[in-house]
Design a protein around this motif. Structure first.
Motif, PDB file in Angstrom:
ATOM      1  N   THR A   4      54.319  77.886 -92.491  1.00 41.89           N
ATOM      2  CA  THR A   4      54.302  76.742 -91.573  1.00 41.89           C
ATOM      3  C   THR A   4      52.869  76.386 -91.202  1.00 41.89           C
ATOM      4  OG1 THR A   4      56.454  77.360 -90.681  1.00 41.89           O
ATOM      5  CG2 THR A   4      55.103  75.888 -89.337  1.00 41.89           C
ATOM      6  N   GLU A   5      52.074  77.403 -90.903  1.00 47.68           N
ATOM      7  CA  GLU A   5      50.668  77.173 -90.567  1.00 47.68           C
ATOM      8  C   GLU A   5      49.928  76.516 -91.727  1.00 47.68           C
ATOM      9  OE1 GLU A   5      48.481  80.414 -88.461  1.00 47.68           O
ATOM     10  OE2 GLU A   5      50.390  81.458 -88.778  1.00 47.68           O
ATOM     11  N   VAL A   7      51.159  74.573 -94.152  1.00 46.95           N
ATOM     12  CA  VAL A   7      51.577  73.167 -94.272  1.00 46.95           C
ATOM     13  C   VAL A   7      50.912  72.329 -93.182  1.00 46.95           C
ATOM     14  CG1 VAL A   7      53.538  71.576 -94.075  1.00 46.95           C
ATOM     15  CG2 VAL A   7      53.735  73.642 -95.485  1.00 46.95           C
ATOM     16  N   LYS A   8      50.937  72.806 -91.957  1.00 44.66           N
ATOM     17  CA  LYS A   8      50.345  72.055 -90.841  1.00 44.66           C
ATOM     18  C   LYS A   8      48.827  71.932 -90.978  1.00 44.66           C
ATOM     19  CE  LYS A   8      53.883  72.791 -87.334  1.00 44.66           C
ATOM     20  NZ  LYS A   8      54.105  71.378 -87.099  1.00 44.66           N
ATOM     21  N   THR A   9      48.164  73.013 -91.382  1.00 44.13           N
ATOM     22  CA  THR A   9      46.716  72.997 -91.545  1.00 44.13           C
ATOM     23  C   THR A   9      46.305  72.063 -92.673  1.00 44.13           C
ATOM     24  OG1 THR A   9      46.565  75.263 -90.714  1.00 44.13           O
ATOM     25  CG2 THR A   9      44.686  74.440 -91.957  1.00 44.13           C
ATOM     26  N   ALA A  11      48.041  69.523 -93.869  1.00 48.33           N
ATOM     27  CA  ALA A  11      48.334  68.146 -93.436  1.00 48.33           C
ATOM     28  C   ALA A  11      47.218  67.621 -92.538  1.00 48.33           C
ATOM     29  CB  ALA A  11      49.681  68.086 -92.726  1.00 48.33           C
ATOM     30  N   ALA A  12      46.712  68.475 -91.641  1.00 46.79           N
ATOM     31  CA  ALA A  12      45.610  68.064 -90.763  1.00 46.79           C
ATOM     32  C   ALA A  12      44.348  67.763 -91.572  1.00 46.79           C
ATOM     33  CB  ALA A  12      45.336  69.147 -89.724  1.00 46.79           C
ATOM     34  N   ARG A  15      44.909  64.424 -93.233  1.00 48.00           N
ATOM     35  CA  ARG A  15      44.755  63.337 -92.238  1.00 48.00           C
ATOM     36  C   ARG A  15      43.281  63.020 -92.010  1.00 48.00           C
ATOM     37  NH1 ARG A  15      48.981  66.301 -89.650  1.00 48.00           N
ATOM     38  NH2 ARG A  15      50.936  65.189 -89.983  1.00 48.00           N
ATOM     39  N   GLU A  41      54.806  66.233 -92.945  1.00 43.73           N
ATOM     40  CA  GLU A  41      54.906  67.665 -93.196  1.00 43.73           C
ATOM     41  C   GLU A  41      56.326  68.009 -93.641  1.00 43.73           C
ATOM     42  OE1 GLU A  41      53.736  69.305 -89.447  1.00 43.73           O
ATOM     43  OE2 GLU A  41      51.702  68.490 -89.609  1.00 43.73           O
ATOM     44  N   GLN A  42      56.457  68.452 -94.864  1.00 40.55           N
ATOM     45  CA  GLN A  42      57.655  69.009 -95.479  1.00 40.55           C
ATOM     46  C   GLN A  42      58.743  68.000 -95.845  1.00 40.55           C
ATOM     47  OE1 GLN A  42      57.256  72.116 -96.510  1.00 40.55           O
ATOM     48  NE2 GLN A  42      59.194  72.106 -97.569  1.00 40.55           N
TER      49      GLN A  42
END
Length: 154
Positions: A4-5, A7-9, A11-12, A15, A41-42
């Motif tokens: 999860t981290e 994917v989020k990292t 994506a950031a 961006r 994300e996802q």
């Protein structure tokens, strides 16, 4: 939590890479109507289309995590880049988006201070394109930290 981290990292990071890019939507007729790139994300939120356009977009998704015991864990991330491409040269927007993201990630191989881009990053163009959109896909492999110590039964 680590996938999860990642994917989020990632994506950031994407961006940040695309923050100054404006591309057309389905109904844009002038550059003043162009919009920023959506980074999801996802998955694509199902109700988003009621309030805005999905395109242009990047979807960051976890494809798999492979543990190579006594070596490392590798997370495979899939990227889907899509643009509205009504005109015959719309593919150029997709290639521009790909190149901006590609250059950003290749020059910042470590993200979130713990995920490292390894092996190879591949970018491809599917044979069938969902007209009037144009899609490019990427596959990235990141090393993911293994647990520091194995727990053995007593």
């Amino acid at each position: 939590m680590t996938p999860t981290e990642l994917v989020k990292t990632l994506a950031a990071e994407i961006r940040q890479a695309v923050e100054n890019i404006q591309l057309p939507t389905e109904y844009a007729t002038t550059p003043a109507q162009f919009v920023s790139v959506n980074v999801f994300e996802q998955y694509l939120p199902q109700d988003l289309f009621e309030t805005t356009s999905y395109y242009p977009l990047v979807i960051v998704e976890l494809v798999e995590v492979r543990d190579e015991i006594n070596k490392e864990s590798i997370a495979t991330i899939g990227l889907t880049l899509g643009v509205y491409a009504k005109e015959a040269d719309g593919w150029q927007d997709a290639f521009h988006l790909m190149e901006v993201i590609r250059q950003h990630l290749l020059t910042r191989r470590v993200i979130g201070k713990k995920f490292r881009l390894i092996d190879e990053a591949t970018w491809s163009v599917p044979d069938a394109q969902p007209t009037p959109f144009y899609v490019v896909v990427g596959e990235l492999k990141y090393s993911v930290q293994l647990p520091a110590q194995e727990i053995r039964p007593v």
